[in-house]
Design a protein around this motif. Structure first.
Motif, PDB file in Angstrom:
ATOM      1  N   HIS A 120      19.685 -17.172   7.206  1.00  0.00           N
ATOM      2  CA  HIS A 120      18.715 -17.837   7.030  1.00  0.00           C
ATOM      3  C   HIS A 120      18.035 -18.469   8.310  1.00  0.00           C
ATOM      4  N   ASN A 121      18.820 -19.130   8.996  1.00  0.00           N
ATOM      5  CA  ASN A 121      18.371 -19.541  10.325  1.00  0.00           C
ATOM      6  C   ASN A 121      18.014 -18.672  11.136  1.00  0.00           C
ATOM      7  N   ILE A 122      18.306 -17.500  11.153  1.00  0.00           N
ATOM      8  CA  ILE A 122      17.714 -16.350  12.094  1.00  0.00           C
ATOM      9  C   ILE A 122      16.284 -16.104  11.688  1.00  0.00           C
ATOM     10  N   ASP A 123      16.056 -16.099  10.625  1.00  0.00           N
ATOM     11  CA  ASP A 123      14.687 -15.983   9.754  1.00  0.00           C
ATOM     12  C   ASP A 123      13.676 -17.137  10.435  1.00  0.00           C
ATOM     13  N   VAL A 124      14.428 -18.154  10.125  1.00  0.00           N
ATOM     14  CA  VAL A 124      13.394 -19.387  10.597  1.00  0.00           C
ATOM     15  C   VAL A 124      13.189 -19.427  11.913  1.00  0.00           C
ATOM     16  N   ALA A 154      16.091 -28.597   4.522  1.00  0.00           N
ATOM     17  CA  ALA A 154      16.487 -29.781   5.567  1.00  0.00           C
ATOM     18  C   ALA A 154      17.521 -29.560   6.286  1.00  0.00           C
ATOM     19  N   HIS A 155      18.678 -28.756   5.790  1.00  0.00           N
ATOM     20  CA  HIS A 155      19.567 -28.070   6.618  1.00  0.00           C
ATOM     21  C   HIS A 155      19.096 -27.243   7.525  1.00  0.00           C
ATOM     22  N   LEU A 156      18.324 -26.525   7.174  1.00  0.00           N
ATOM     23  CA  LEU A 156      17.955 -25.317   7.959  1.00  0.00           C
ATOM     24  C   LEU A 156      17.019 -25.819   9.312  1.00  0.00           C
ATOM     25  N   VAL A 157      16.232 -26.872   8.974  1.00  0.00           N
ATOM     26  CA  VAL A 157      15.464 -27.532   9.979  1.00  0.00           C
ATOM     27  C   VAL A 157      16.383 -28.284  11.131  1.00  0.00           C
ATOM     28  N   ALA A 158      17.324 -28.842  10.345  1.00  0.00           N
ATOM     29  CA  ALA A 158      18.205 -29.913  11.028  1.00  0.00           C
ATOM     30  C   ALA A 158      18.948 -29.070  12.145  1.00  0.00           C
ATOM     31  N   LEU A 159      19.471 -27.851  11.577  1.00  0.00           N
ATOM     32  CA  LEU A 159      20.511 -26.972  12.313  1.00  0.00           C
ATOM     33  C   LEU A 159      19.477 -26.301  13.506  1.00  0.00           C
ATOM     34  N   THR A 160      18.360 -25.806  13.116  1.00  0.00           N
ATOM     35  CA  THR A 160      17.564 -25.340  14.102  1.00  0.00           C
ATOM     36  C   THR A 160      17.209 -26.585  15.428  1.00  0.00           C
ATOM     37  N   GLY A 161      17.214 -27.990  15.044  1.00  0.00           N
ATOM     38  CA  GLY A 161      16.972 -28.676  15.765  1.00  0.00           C
ATOM     39  C   GLY A 161      18.145 -29.251  16.643  1.00  0.00           C
ATOM     40  N   THR A 162      19.461 -28.801  16.078  1.00  0.00           N
ATOM     41  CA  THR A 162      20.473 -29.199  16.885  1.00  0.00           C
ATOM     42  C   THR A 162      21.448 -27.975  17.615  1.00  0.00           C
ATOM     43  N   SER A 187      24.052 -31.498   3.268  1.00  0.00           N
ATOM     44  CA  SER A 187      24.437 -30.459   3.891  1.00  0.00           C
ATOM     45  C   SER A 187      24.613 -30.648   5.683  1.00  0.00           C
ATOM     46  N   TYR A 188      24.713 -31.962   6.022  1.00  0.00           N
ATOM     47  CA  TYR A 188      24.724 -32.156   7.387  1.00  0.00           C
ATOM     48  C   TYR A 188      26.241 -31.747   7.837  1.00  0.00           C
ATOM     49  N   ASP A 189      27.083 -31.442   7.143  1.00  0.00           N
ATOM     50  CA  ASP A 189      28.541 -31.186   7.313  1.00  0.00           C
ATOM     51  C   ASP A 189      28.846 -30.009   6.503  1.00  0.00           C
TER      52      ASP A 189
END
Length: 298
Positions: A120-124, A154-162, A187-189
């Protein structure tokens, strides 16, 4: 009150058409779909994004990129957008809504070849590269990109930003993201949710069982000394335990010097807080979000 005034001004302006003697062409709202990459056997829709922009492309505008929710397994880029489209049109931003590959639904936790983290994050990240490369021709300013996500999004953008590895892998960096707005996620953790959450099967379906990989997938565990992160906007809501997950993420960001804006939207349910963004007369979430993006794009 200020937002209501903005809406009335925008409505009056948007209803203006070119009349006799006018020198200004009317601004036309446009919408186009683009495929940001191709993977054999994967639906083109899942690897596409929608761009909402105007006919005035000479003046480059800030860009808000939206990532939908749905437990990483359902949802679409076209869902729950009406209020957001109106809001970002009024703000004179280019608005982009993206799709990404989905984990199976119904859940298939024993299927080792299923779509799951980090797909999912690779696609983002690939979608962001497309936006960075092409958005100029649609009136967007590639140097003013901010992210907005709801729930799993929100998890996907948070992980992209961290976690910088996703952007680094496509030749971008955290410096290319000016802000990240997260709307109602617990889903921050991820590791905690897999082990003890109320939706364990959903998380296992999207991430698997591994503690190491699930901490890598957790925005909370990617905040480290020495890194520079974009500013964050956190909209939290719900029971005390759900809010506590958001508060832990907020406190960790602040401890590393990251600027964080936050609102408690517990007057809304999970879907309602997302639909509230840009809704006529809504001020609890919309006004602080407007202010956050304005600060990001200064």
């Amino acid at each position: 009150m200020r937002y209501l005034l903005f809406i009335l001004i925008w409505w009056n302006m948007s209803c203006t058409t070119k009349g006799e003697g006018d020198d200004v062409e009317p601004v036309i709202i446009k919408f186009d779909t683009y495929q940001y990459k191709n993977i054999d056997g994967v639906s083109k829709n899942l690897l596409s994004l929608d761009v909402y922009y105007t006919s005035d492309i000479s003046n480059k505008k800030p860009i808000v990129v939206y990532v939908h929710g749905g437990g990483w397994s359902i949802g679409d880029k076209a869902s729950q957008l009406d209020n957001k489209i109106d809001l970002f049109r009024f703000l004179n931003y280019v608005f982009v809504s993206i799709n990404y590959r989905l984990s199976p639904f119904s859940f298939e936790i024993d299927n080792t070849s299923r779509i799951k983290y980090p797909d999912h994050n690779i696609d983002v990240a690939d979608a962001l590269l497309w936006i960075y490369t092409h958005i100029g021709s649609l009136g967007g300013d590639k140097n003013k990109i901010a992210l907005l996500g709801h729930s799993a999004g929100a998890h996907l953008v948070a992980l992209t930003g961290t976690n910088p590895m996703f952007l680094n892998d496509v030749g971008l960096s955290l410096f290319d993201i000016k802000g990240v707005a997260c709307i109602d996620t617990e889903s921050y953790d991820v590791d905690e949710q897999v082990k003890n959450g109320t939706n364990q099967e959903m998380y296992i379906n999207a991430f698997g069982f591994g503690e190491t990989i699930n901490k890598e997938a957790s925005p909370l565990f990617n905040i480290a000394n020495g890194n520079t992160y974009p500013g964050f906007f956190i909209a939290k809501r719900g029971a005390a335990g759900r809010i506590a997950y958001a508060d832990e993420f907020i406190d960790t960001l602040k401890s590393k010097g990251v600027s964080v804006s936050e609102v408690d939207g517990s007057i809304y349910d999970h879907a309602g807080i997302n639909n509230a963004i840009g809704d006529y007369g809504e001020t609890l979430v919309t006004d602080p979000l407007i202010q956050f993006f304005a600060k990001c794009f200064e």
